[in-house]
Design a protein around this motif. Sequence first.
Motif, PDB file in Angstrom:
ATOM      1  N   LYS A 159      30.888   0.617 -31.670  1.00  0.00           N
ATOM      2  CA  LYS A 159      29.923   1.610 -31.960  1.00  0.00           C
ATOM      3  C   LYS A 159      30.425   3.034 -32.491  1.00  0.00           C
ATOM      4  N   GLY A 476      30.897   9.918 -21.900  1.00  0.00           N
ATOM      5  CA  GLY A 476      29.915   8.763 -21.587  1.00  0.00           C
ATOM      6  C   GLY A 476      30.746   7.457 -21.082  1.00  0.00           C
ATOM      7  N   THR A 519      30.489   3.643 -16.889  1.00  0.00           N
ATOM      8  CA  THR A 519      29.487   3.193 -17.518  1.00  0.00           C
ATOM      9  C   THR A 519      29.604   1.668 -18.320  1.00  0.00           C
ATOM     10  N   ASP A 520      28.461   1.222 -18.841  1.00  0.00           N
ATOM     11  CA  ASP A 520      28.765   0.066 -19.859  1.00  0.00           C
ATOM     12  C   ASP A 520      29.700   0.220 -20.818  1.00  0.00           C
ATOM     13  N   ILE A 521      29.500   1.271 -21.516  1.00  0.00           N
ATOM     14  CA  ILE A 521      30.074   1.519 -22.787  1.00  0.00           C
ATOM     15  C   ILE A 521      31.536   1.921 -22.467  1.00  0.00           C
ATOM     16  N   LEU A 604      25.446  -4.391 -25.442  1.00  0.00           N
ATOM     17  CA  LEU A 604      25.550  -2.927 -25.903  1.00  0.00           C
ATOM     18  C   LEU A 604      24.827  -2.974 -27.329  1.00  0.00           C
ATOM     19  N   GLY A 608      22.331   2.156 -26.893  1.00  0.00           N
ATOM     20  CA  GLY A 608      22.774   1.562 -25.447  1.00  0.00           C
ATOM     21  C   GLY A 608      22.441   0.305 -25.155  1.00  0.00           C
ATOM     22  N   PRO A 609      22.565   0.179 -23.754  1.00  0.00           N
ATOM     23  CA  PRO A 609      22.581  -1.060 -23.065  1.00  0.00           C
ATOM     24  C   PRO A 609      21.272  -1.827 -23.193  1.00  0.00           C
ATOM     25  N   SER A 625      15.388  -1.977 -23.589  1.00  0.00           N
ATOM     26  CA  SER A 625      16.586  -1.165 -22.709  1.00  0.00           C
ATOM     27  C   SER A 625      16.606  -1.356 -21.367  1.00  0.00           C
ATOM     28  N   SER A 631      23.189  -2.247 -15.201  1.00  0.00           N
ATOM     29  CA  SER A 631      24.430  -2.452 -15.995  1.00  0.00           C
ATOM     30  C   SER A 631      24.538  -3.890 -16.560  1.00  0.00           C
ATOM     31  N   ARG A 664      15.307   6.780 -22.147  1.00  0.00           N
ATOM     32  CA  ARG A 664      16.739   7.071 -21.781  1.00  0.00           C
ATOM     33  C   ARG A 664      16.796   8.106 -20.414  1.00  0.00           C
TER      34      ARG A 664
END
Length: 831
Positions: A159, A476, A519-521, A604, A608-609, A625, A631, A664
């Motif tokens: 990303k 993040g 976080t997921d990222i 992702l 975002g996720p 979203s 997660s 968000r």
Amino acid sequence: MPKNLVIVESPAKAKTIEKFLGKDFQVESSFGHIADLPSKELGVDVENDFQPKYIVDKDKKALVTKLKGLAKKAETIWLASDEDREGEAISWHLAEELGLTSKNTKRIVFNSITKSAIQKAIENPREINYNLVNAQQARRVLDRLVGYQLSPVLWKKIKPGLSAGRVQSVAVRLIVEREREIEAFTPEASYRIKGMFKTKGGKTFEAKLNKTFGSKEDAASFLKQNISTDFSVAKLDKKPAKKSPAAPFTTSTLQQEASRKLYFSVGRTMQVAQRLYEAGLITYMRTDSVNLSKEALTAAKEAIVANYGESYSTVRNYTGKSKGAQEAHEAIRPTDMKLQSPSLERDQSKLYELIWKRTLASQMSDAQLERTNVRISSSGHQEEFTANGEVIKFEGFLKVYLEGTDDEETAEEQDGMLPAMVVGEALKNQYITATERFSRPPYRYSEASLVKKLEELGIGRPSTYAPTISTVINRGYVEKGTIEGSERKYAQLVLEDGEIKEKGLSEMVGSDKGKMVPTDIGMIVNDFLVTHFTKILDYNFTAKVEEDFDEIATGDEDWKKVMKAFYDDFNPTVQDVEANAERASGERILGNDPASGKPILVRLGKFGPMAQIGDAEDDEKRFASLLPDQSITTITFEEALELFKLPRKLGVYEGEEVEANVGRYGPYVKFGKKFISLDKGESAFEVEMDRAIELIKAKQKADAPIAHYEDKEVTKGVGRFGPFLKWNGMFINVNKKYDFDNLTKDDIVELIEAKKQKEIEKLVQEWPEEGIRIEKARWGRHNIIKGKVKVELSKDVDASKIALDEAQALIEKKMPKKKTRAKAKPKAKKS
């Protein structure tokens, strides 16, 4: 003009030093580094022995000009930046950029800002230590190579906008691996036995069985064996013991203890410690050393004897894990041990007191204890209950201070005092409990425990811990947990008066409040880097790099050779991954949509996720979203399917469609073009039309004009900076002087007129027809403004003399270029 120019890196430090030097000295601040690698390019000539390209930022040019002028007029220039590698590099950059020569330039260092320390430093000047400079350059260049080569790979493969770093990525790896351990953990239940007993003298105490039972049936069976049985003291042991004080603070132990005892974040601890150091109250706060100077040892002893007596004093010399040249001369301590409670603001006072107590306690006598162990036998079975007690015979250092413990360490139950007993004495059992307990997963890292782990692994140094943690949070990759936990029920069996009864109890488990949660990222980036850049993410490799920096600092290693050895291995890996690695999105296929039969997956996305129905080639795929508390790694099929029920159409109000959805910032109701957040605990899946209308009306009331001024509406609201009024496009802060809920007409007029006057005073020049104006900004600067475009002028520019054509040229240069689309070629007709 003073004969001596002293340059330090901090205005606060300059202010304190000025008090100790006479009129022949002028003290100025460099405000940190005056030169650094450029921010928008690599800035390292890889082909030319990794030569760094240092530049003076535009914000520092006026300062450098000023310091150059002062240096030319001074007879002697004293470079007095901090005594670590970073400070040495600051002095080196000053010497280079100001054109200083060894003839009239002297380098001085001190680890506390006191009159005696400053005078001693001036009496013992030295030259710039280029080994320390090279160690700092090596860290800066290596970290730049890693960041600038890894980050574009992440942009391409995961990303845009992501970043990687040598230490930050390893810190994220630790947090991710801990999270995976927690996810994989399966709690196991067992029953723990405790009993309450009474002595012949009528004193009660608690004892436990050093054995657990795997099932309720086994626990109940054991309790039955204790019905109508006799208990007595089988064994009684008393042994002397002692506790010794912890060493004085290093950077990492201060960060850990301030977290445990004061609930400070690592960054907050370092900010407050910096202020204490610059005020001359403590020694330098970036150190790995646990040593104290002879003067400090003497001062501590005098303070202990004066306050508590000779028996409480024991002079101690501590040794720590040496970090070579990075280690400062001393541990963190007060500069004056007689000063116990200086008048300071709240946070500084708390941290100073912690440092004072720790320093004092480190030079105090051991605490003398007596530990007692009692074993209790039963006539009904062979198992023994045990109880431990502890009596303090001499407080020693405990009179002042006891080091805290981390919550991730399983703390032993505190030993209390036991009543007097003798072997063979009969004891009366009041009750016995068998309580169901569950094994616990590893704790998530707190900031303090992460620092402790990084230090144990040899990763990073005192100056890196706080920025590393703030970086991974700001990027993040990690966030501070907010979940309070969930309720878990458990059983307890109680044997009392010959009868066994069962109780149902509950406890809160799974809290992550304030802990480091990936976080997921963060997980996706970590997995990609671990897979493709194994060496960079290896704990031992990262620690070895720190050892290389230490050897460079002592002159035992050439920094450019270290760079070459690293780069020759690293660069080919980057090229290979960029060319051949597949994109990473953390994709998980959860199952098939019952309605369409298409696959449901989570991955992702750009924003975002997200959950998705349909594969990549499906032209009719649908997206949703994930909710803020969901997660990619843990969401279930049912939870993902539920997301596609959003947005929910609730109805029509005042001719506008009303719907509920999640964005968000959490769940909200949309009414026309307005977005209204739901209250905490409310769900977009459950909110109904009546509640939506209630929220809409409240929003309309809040947004309605409270007055009119000069035929323009005045509205009010509350933003991130507090309550405000909005009038004629201007936001006007309302301070505590006014009653915001009951503003009068006079209040509103006063606030608007004050704001208008402020705007007039800010205005330097204006060209209304062109929509361009020049305003005063902060720090003595000025801005040229046209619409949303703002150009910040250098400090040395006279804004009042700028002509319209100059202003227009600067605005044009700043304005984003319009993208032009190439005309699409006409499609060929089908034959």
